[in-house]
Scaffold this active site. Structure first.
Site, PDB file in Angstrom:
ATOM      1  N   ASP A 132       0.887  -1.166   0.000  1.00  0.00           N
ATOM      2  CA  ASP A 132       0.000   0.000   0.000  1.00  0.00           C
ATOM      3  C   ASP A 132       0.921   1.211   0.000  1.00  0.00           C
ATOM      4  O   ASP A 132       1.577   1.502   1.006  1.00  0.00           O
ATOM      5  CB  ASP A 132      -0.894  -0.005   1.245  1.00  0.00           C
ATOM      6  CG  ASP A 132      -1.904   1.140   1.241  1.00  0.00           C
ATOM      7  OD1 ASP A 132      -1.625   2.173   0.586  1.00  0.00           O
ATOM      8  OD2 ASP A 132      -2.952   1.023   1.887  1.00  0.00           O
ATOM      9  N   HIS A 133       0.996   1.917  -1.125  1.00  0.00           N
ATOM     10  CA  HIS A 133       2.018   2.958  -1.261  1.00  0.00           C
ATOM     11  C   HIS A 133       1.863   4.074  -0.244  1.00  0.00           C
ATOM     12  O   HIS A 133       2.833   4.783   0.059  1.00  0.00           O
ATOM     13  CB  HIS A 133       2.021   3.524  -2.685  1.00  0.00           C
ATOM     14  CG  HIS A 133       0.848   4.384  -3.016  1.00  0.00           C
ATOM     15  ND1 HIS A 133      -0.344   3.872  -3.479  1.00  0.00           N
ATOM     16  CD2 HIS A 133       0.679   5.722  -2.945  1.00  0.00           C
ATOM     17  CE1 HIS A 133      -1.191   4.861  -3.690  1.00  0.00           C
ATOM     18  NE2 HIS A 133      -0.596   5.988  -3.380  1.00  0.00           N
ATOM     19  N   HIS A 158      -6.178   2.374   1.958  1.00  0.00           N
ATOM     20  CA  HIS A 158      -5.349   3.526   2.307  1.00  0.00           C
ATOM     21  C   HIS A 158      -5.806   4.192   3.603  1.00  0.00           C
ATOM     22  O   HIS A 158      -5.018   4.397   4.532  1.00  0.00           O
ATOM     23  CB  HIS A 158      -5.386   4.576   1.188  1.00  0.00           C
ATOM     24  CG  HIS A 158      -4.844   4.093  -0.115  1.00  0.00           C
ATOM     25  ND1 HIS A 158      -3.808   3.198  -0.219  1.00  0.00           N
ATOM     26  CD2 HIS A 158      -5.185   4.400  -1.392  1.00  0.00           C
ATOM     27  CE1 HIS A 158      -3.539   2.975  -1.493  1.00  0.00           C
ATOM     28  NE2 HIS A 158      -4.367   3.689  -2.219  1.00  0.00           N
TER      29      HIS A 158
END
Length: 483
Positions: free
Chosen positions: A176-177, A239
């Site tokens: 998950d960036h 996110h």
């Protein structure tokens, strides 16, 4: 302040989907920046794998074009040729037998083996199976999988089970960036390395928390995909859930991957079910460029949300009574992601404040400019009595860290290097993913069973009016969306 560059061990990294958009925009430019920084060893090997028939030379030219197009403004491009010499390519059929023998012949023994699945989730199982049955991956290999991790609890469980047939949990890196952003990691440093904040980080002193992820773009170009997803699947379940966990979690016993993820899981499991009045959904309309959601999604009857706002409560001793307000949407006023921790006002003010005592706020800015603000009350300069004014103590990372602060690694750079190191702290564990879906599934099911359409909102606004009322009824208001 000069950041320390710690080289990683020798590795072979295989990028499945190497001709795709993510590889071009993020993975290859990120690896190049780490190479220029001196973090990637001279013996490293990066192998692109995709269906396209081409040789090493053609792939290197493709990578050169991607790096030139998507590199940062200040990036040094003088070492591209040296970097490209580390790249190779194998044409491969993810669901067939072509290419796997050649890939195996290129993998070197005795180095770290990492496999990045930059492909559609439907191919995860096929690639995992062929890596195992062809003897390419072993018990020390690592795989990186991109979201979406399912579209509900059932599919997430199926995906986890598919990967678990060939890889152990400690080999699976669900990326998950958002967790690779410098400011997100600093949430833990601010909380647990400073005595200033942690004693106040609870319902006794915190009035409420806002988490905002606003985008100015619509869904044009990916409308069909997005219309089967929506804001809660695309942003909230992953996110924003991760941001919520980092803000709300208890201190782990140690900065250890499973210790951190254990505490995040406790937060998700403590989330109270949402009441119907605690949810607002919206769709953008009337964009100046002529687009609106129904047009972009190519579905005039769509009931999929491009905006969602939630009031979330956590049922534990630390946070009972302190609401968390989450909102995210497309075509909003500005592109910004931030967390706002609003502390309670002083119980009694000795000053003559016509509008009452004001609260301190800690604003944690994730994008576009990473940094933190802490608002405090001071005396307004000048004669004429004790008049108070609220001012920010501003810490921009670019300013605070000096010249090198402007060259902070992109989230993907940090996360890929963590994969090579074998550090899973900033990656989601399988039970985290399933717990998040278990909480969001009932919300989605209720929407899909009903007939109510999302509230319309003007493109370029802050979202639907109903979202404003979500806070107004609690005598609170959203922080203004601004760059």
């Amino acid at each position: 302040m000069v950041s320390r560059i710690i080289p990683v061990d020798e590795f072979d990294l295989v990028i499945f989907g190497a001709t795709g958009d993510l590889a071009h925009r993020k993975i290859l430019p990120g690896l190049y920046r780490r190479y220029v920084a001196g973090q990637i060893p001279a013996s490293a090997q990066i192998i692109g794998a995709a269906r396209t028939k081409q040789d090493d030379k053609a792939f290197r030219e493709e990578a050169r074009a991607a790096i030139r197009e998507f590199a940062g403004k200040g990036d040094d491009l003088s070492q591209i040729d040296d970097f490209l010499n580390h790249l190779g390519y194998v044409a491969i059929d993810a669901r067939g037998s072509d290419g796997w023998a050649e890939l195996k012949s290129r993998i070197r023994p005795g180095v770290v083996h990492a496999f990045y699945f930059s492909v559609a989730p439907a191919l995860f199982g096929d690639i995992a199976q062929r890596l195992a049955e062809n003897g390419i991956a072993d018990q020390h290999s690592r795989i990186v999988v991109e979201k979406p991790f399912g579209r509900d609890l059932a599919t997430a469980r199926d995906l986890n089970a598919t990967l678990a047939r060939h890889f152990a949990e400690n080999q699976i890196y669900r990326i998950d960036h958002y967790l690779g952003k410098e400011t997100v990691q600093n949430l833990m440093a601010v909380r647990f390395a400073n005595m200033l904040f942690e004693p106040l980080w609870n319902a006794q002193y915190v009035d409420h928390v806002q988490i905002t992820v606003a985008e100015t773009v619509g869904v044009g170009g990916r409308g069909e995909y997005y219309d089967h997803s929506g804001a809660i699947r695309d942003m909230v379940q992953n996110h924003m859930m991760q941001l919520l966990c980092l803000i709300a979690m208890e201190p782990p016993y140690h900065f250890d991957p499973d210790a951190v993820r254990d505490e995040k899981l406790k937060v998700i499991r403590a989330l109270e079910p949402l009441e119907p009045g605690d949810i607002v959904r919206g769709q953008y309309r009337g964009s100046p460029d002529g687009s609106d959601y129904l047009k972009d999604a190519e579905n005039p009857d769509s009931r999929t949300e491009s905006y969602v706002a939630l009031k979330v409560n956590i049922a534990n001793w630390r946070w009972t009574g302190t609401p968390f307000y989450l909102r995210t949407g497309k075509k909003l006023r500005a592109r910004t992601s931030e967390i706002v921790v609003t502390f309670k006002a002083p119980p009694h003010s000795i000053f003559d404040e016509s509008d009452g005592p004001r609260s301190n706020q800690l604003v944690i800015k994730l994008q576009p400019n990473e940094g933190m603000d802490l608002t405090v009350m001071i005396k307004e300069p000048g004669p004429g009595g004790m008049r108070l004014v609220q001012v920010p103590l501003d810490m921009s990372f670019a300013d605070a860290l000096g010249a090198n602060g402007t060259d902070m690694p992109d989230a993907y750079e940090r996360l890929i290097m963590d994969v090579i190191r074998g550090n899973q702290t900033l990656f989601m564990r399988g039970d985290e993913v399933e717990a998040a879906w278990a909480w969001t599934d009932p919300i989605i099911a209720e929407w899909e069973a009903g007939s109510k359409r999302p509230e319309p909102y003007d493109a370029g606004s802050s979202g639907p009016e109903e979202a404003l009322r979500l806070l107004h009824r609690d005598n609170r208001r959203w922080r203004e969306i601004r760059p």
